[in-house]
Design a protein around this motif. Structure first.
Motif, PDB file in Angstrom:
ATOM      1  N   LYS A 190     -91.863 -12.201  33.060  1.00 34.01           N
ATOM      2  CA  LYS A 190     -92.766 -11.469  32.176  1.00 34.01           C
ATOM      3  C   LYS A 190     -91.988 -10.880  31.005  1.00 34.01           C
ATOM      4  CE  LYS A 190     -95.956  -9.062  34.177  1.00 34.01           C
ATOM      5  NZ  LYS A 190     -96.668  -7.986  34.871  1.00 34.01           N
ATOM      6  N   TYR A 208     -97.978 -27.161  30.903  1.00 29.97           N
ATOM      7  CA  TYR A 208     -98.501 -25.787  30.918  1.00 29.97           C
ATOM      8  C   TYR A 208     -99.847 -25.718  31.644  1.00 29.97           C
ATOM      9  CZ  TYR A 208     -94.849 -24.805  27.515  1.00 29.97           C
ATOM     10  OH  TYR A 208     -93.637 -24.666  26.897  1.00 29.97           O
ATOM     11  N   LEU A 248     -90.687 -18.333  35.876  1.00 33.28           N
ATOM     12  CA  LEU A 248     -91.312 -17.619  34.761  1.00 33.28           C
ATOM     13  C   LEU A 248     -90.955 -16.147  34.882  1.00 33.28           C
ATOM     14  CD1 LEU A 248     -94.692 -19.256  35.513  1.00 33.28           C
ATOM     15  CD2 LEU A 248     -93.676 -19.491  33.265  1.00 33.28           C
ATOM     16  N   GLN A 265     -96.858 -11.646  28.060  1.00 34.62           N
ATOM     17  CA  GLN A 265     -96.860 -13.080  28.339  1.00 34.62           C
ATOM     18  C   GLN A 265     -95.782 -13.425  29.344  1.00 34.62           C
ATOM     19  OE1 GLN A 265     -96.509 -15.115  24.509  1.00 34.62           O
ATOM     20  NE2 GLN A 265     -98.610 -15.774  24.793  1.00 34.62           N
ATOM     21  N   TRP A 266     -95.978 -14.591  29.940  1.00 32.88           N
ATOM     22  CA  TRP A 266     -94.982 -15.148  30.848  1.00 32.88           C
ATOM     23  C   TRP A 266     -94.187 -16.189  30.075  1.00 32.88           C
ATOM     24  CZ3 TRP A 266     -94.021 -13.233  35.549  1.00 32.88           C
ATOM     25  CH2 TRP A 266     -94.971 -12.359  36.086  1.00 32.88           C
ATOM     26  N   ARG A 267     -92.868 -16.107  30.168  1.00 31.28           N
ATOM     27  CA  ARG A 267     -91.989 -17.054  29.494  1.00 31.28           C
ATOM     28  C   ARG A 267     -91.272 -17.899  30.535  1.00 31.28           C
ATOM     29  NH1 ARG A 267     -90.444 -16.784  24.464  1.00 31.28           N
ATOM     30  NH2 ARG A 267     -88.287 -17.300  24.931  1.00 31.28           N
ATOM     31  N   LEU A 268     -91.166 -19.185  30.227  1.00 30.34           N
ATOM     32  CA  LEU A 268     -90.395 -20.063  31.096  1.00 30.34           C
ATOM     33  C   LEU A 268     -88.926 -19.688  30.994  1.00 30.34           C
ATOM     34  CD1 LEU A 268     -92.052 -23.503  30.335  1.00 30.34           C
ATOM     35  CD2 LEU A 268     -91.830 -22.468  32.586  1.00 30.34           C
ATOM     36  N   SER A 312    -101.199 -15.781  30.784  1.00 32.35           N
ATOM     37  CA  SER A 312    -100.848 -16.300  29.470  1.00 32.35           C
ATOM     38  C   SER A 312     -99.376 -16.709  29.471  1.00 32.35           C
ATOM     39  CB  SER A 312    -101.096 -15.221  28.414  1.00 32.35           C
ATOM     40  OG  SER A 312    -100.650 -15.652  27.165  1.00 32.35           O
ATOM     41  N   ILE A 313     -99.136 -17.981  29.200  1.00 34.86           N
ATOM     42  CA  ILE A 313     -97.771 -18.513  29.173  1.00 34.86           C
ATOM     43  C   ILE A 313     -97.407 -18.797  27.729  1.00 34.86           C
ATOM     44  CG2 ILE A 313     -96.256 -20.376  29.938  1.00 34.86           C
ATOM     45  CD1 ILE A 313     -98.123 -20.710  32.365  1.00 34.86           C
ATOM     46  N   ASP A 314     -96.242 -18.329  27.308  1.00 28.47           N
ATOM     47  CA  ASP A 314     -95.766 -18.545  25.947  1.00 28.47           C
ATOM     48  C   ASP A 314     -95.429 -20.018  25.764  1.00 28.47           C
ATOM     49  OD1 ASP A 314     -94.556 -18.574  23.484  1.00 28.47           O
ATOM     50  OD2 ASP A 314     -93.031 -17.079  23.973  1.00 28.47           O
ATOM     51  N   THR A 315     -96.241 -20.706  24.975  1.00 30.75           N
ATOM     52  CA  THR A 315     -96.043 -22.146  24.749  1.00 30.75           C
ATOM     53  C   THR A 315     -95.273 -22.416  23.462  1.00 30.75           C
ATOM     54  OG1 THR A 315     -98.189 -22.307  23.652  1.00 30.75           O
ATOM     55  CG2 THR A 315     -98.123 -22.778  26.022  1.00 30.75           C
TER      56      THR A 315
END
Length: 137
Positions: free
Chosen positions: A61, A18, A59, A65-68, A4-7
């Motif tokens: 954690k 993404y 990225l 979630q994973w944040r860019l 899950s990537i924080d969009t």
């Protein structure tokens, strides 16, 4: 495994960016990792021949979630002894965008550059010009 990537971060990357990251990370199991770095390289890129710029994506954690952290596009600059330098740098922590031509600008001022970069990068990725390496940290 689904990542899950924080969009919702700023600056905002277009949705295809993404999707590209999710596609690359589909077989990655970063359960124990706190960071992921993706390296996109055109093996034929050189100062003499040109080619597709190398791109690095980081990225980290945060909670579940994973944040860019950053997306950096590198390019050779200089004539006699070219150096590989940051050409475009999108920094999500400082919410700024850098270009080698214009320096640092705020993310809202860099929206067009982000969109242009992302569109080009995803197109090049779909053309299979990159070799991709993933490092877990």
């Amino acid at each position: 495994m689904t990542i899950s990537i924080d969009t919702n971060q700023r600056p905002v990357m277009p949705a295809p960016f993404y999707q590209l990251l999710a596609q690359e990370l589909i077989n990655t199991n970063p359960k124990e990792a706190n960071a992921i770095t993706l390296y996109f390289r055109d093996p034929d890129y050189s100062p003499e021949q040109g080619g597709f710029h190398p791109v690095e994506v980081r990225l980290e954690k945060q909670l579940n979630q994973w944040r860019l952290v950053y997306v950096t596009d590198f390019a050779f600059h200089g004539h006699d002894f070219p150096d590989l330098i940051k050409d475009i740098d999108i920094c999500f922590n400082s919410k700024q965008v850098y270009s080698s031509i214009g320096g640092w600008i705020k993310h809202d001022e860099g929206a067009e550059l982000i969109e242009l970069f992302s569109d080009n990068f995803t197109s090049y990725h779909h053309m299979d010009v990159y070799q991709v390496q993933i490092a877990l940290g």
